[in-house]
Write a protein that holds these residues in place. Structure first.
Motif, short mmCIF file in Angstrom:
data_model
loop_
_atom_site.label_atom_id
_atom_site.label_comp_id
_atom_site.label_asym_id
_atom_site.label_seq_id
_atom_site.Cartn_x
_atom_site.Cartn_y
_atom_site.Cartn_z
N ASN A 8 -5.27 -6.53 -13.25
CA ASN A 8 -5.99 -7.23 -12.20
C ASN A 8 -5.71 -6.61 -10.84
O ASN A 8 -4.80 -5.81 -10.68
CB ASN A 8 -5.70 -8.74 -12.21
N THR A 9 -6.52 -6.97 -9.89
CA THR A 9 -6.40 -6.35 -8.58
C THR A 9 -5.17 -6.84 -7.83
O THR A 9 -4.76 -6.21 -6.88
CB THR A 9 -7.67 -6.58 -7.75
N LEU A 44 -2.83 -4.07 -8.34
CA LEU A 44 -3.23 -2.94 -7.50
C LEU A 44 -2.85 -3.22 -6.05
O LEU A 44 -2.26 -2.36 -5.39
CB LEU A 44 -4.75 -2.71 -7.60
N TYR A 84 -4.82 4.55 -10.25
CA TYR A 84 -6.02 3.72 -10.09
C TYR A 84 -7.21 4.52 -9.60
O TYR A 84 -8.33 4.32 -10.05
CB TYR A 84 -5.74 2.55 -9.14
N VAL A 112 -10.71 4.66 -11.54
CA VAL A 112 -11.94 4.21 -10.86
C VAL A 112 -12.98 5.32 -10.83
O VAL A 112 -14.15 5.09 -11.16
CB VAL A 112 -11.62 3.70 -9.43
N VAL A 154 -13.35 0.14 -2.75
CA VAL A 154 -12.72 -0.47 -3.93
C VAL A 154 -11.42 -1.15 -3.53
O VAL A 154 -11.15 -2.31 -3.90
CB VAL A 154 -12.46 0.58 -5.04
N GLU A 155 -10.61 -0.47 -2.76
CA GLU A 155 -9.32 -1.00 -2.32
C GLU A 155 -9.51 -2.28 -1.50
O GLU A 155 -8.77 -3.26 -1.68
CB GLU A 155 -8.61 0.07 -1.50
N CYS A 173 -10.36 -5.15 -3.77
CA CYS A 173 -9.17 -5.55 -4.53
C CYS A 173 -8.22 -6.40 -3.68
O CYS A 173 -7.68 -7.39 -4.16
CB CYS A 173 -8.44 -4.31 -5.04
N HIS A 176 -10.47 -8.18 -11.73
CA HIS A 176 -10.03 -6.94 -12.36
C HIS A 176 -10.53 -5.75 -11.57
O HIS A 176 -11.55 -5.83 -10.88
CB HIS A 176 -10.55 -6.87 -13.81
N VAL A 177 -9.82 -4.65 -11.66
CA VAL A 177 -10.17 -3.44 -10.93
C VAL A 177 -11.57 -2.97 -11.30
O VAL A 177 -12.33 -2.52 -10.44
CB VAL A 177 -9.13 -2.33 -11.19
#
Length: 93
Positions: free
Chosen positions: A5-6, A9, A29, A33, A61-62, A65, A72-73
């Motif tokens: 999961n994020t 991250l 990651y 990705v 994306v970051e 997250c 989830h990523v």
């Protein structure tokens, strides 16, 4: 990694677990990705990576997250991919 999961991250990228772990997590990651998004682009024959630099894609994306630690990523990567597809469709009109 696909099911991580994020929250994990975000924790790894926060630096709370040390710089080496932070760098390793980010690289891992990022690789996942971009592999995931590359596969989608290949399957759909869409040149989405022509629209943005890798750093900008990763930042998007970051950001998702960090704002949504329960997701989830792959969900964050999917959102960014869909955003790129939307941008691509506008440039093709």
């Amino acid at each position: 990694i696909a099911v991580a999961n994020t929250y994990y991250l975000a924790l790894m990228l926060s630096g709370k677990k040390g710089e080496e772990q932070q760098a390793a997590a980010k690289k891992s990651y990022e690789q996942w990705v971009f592999g995931f998004m590359s596969s989608l682009a290949l399957v759909h024959s869409q040149p989405v990576f022509d629209l943005s630099k890798p750093e900008e894609i990763w930042l998007a994306v970051e950001t998702i997250c960090k704002k949504n630690p329960e997701q989830h990523v792959f969900e964050a990567a999917s959102v960014v991919y869909l955003q790129l597809l939307k941008m691509l469709s506008k440039t093709m009109k």
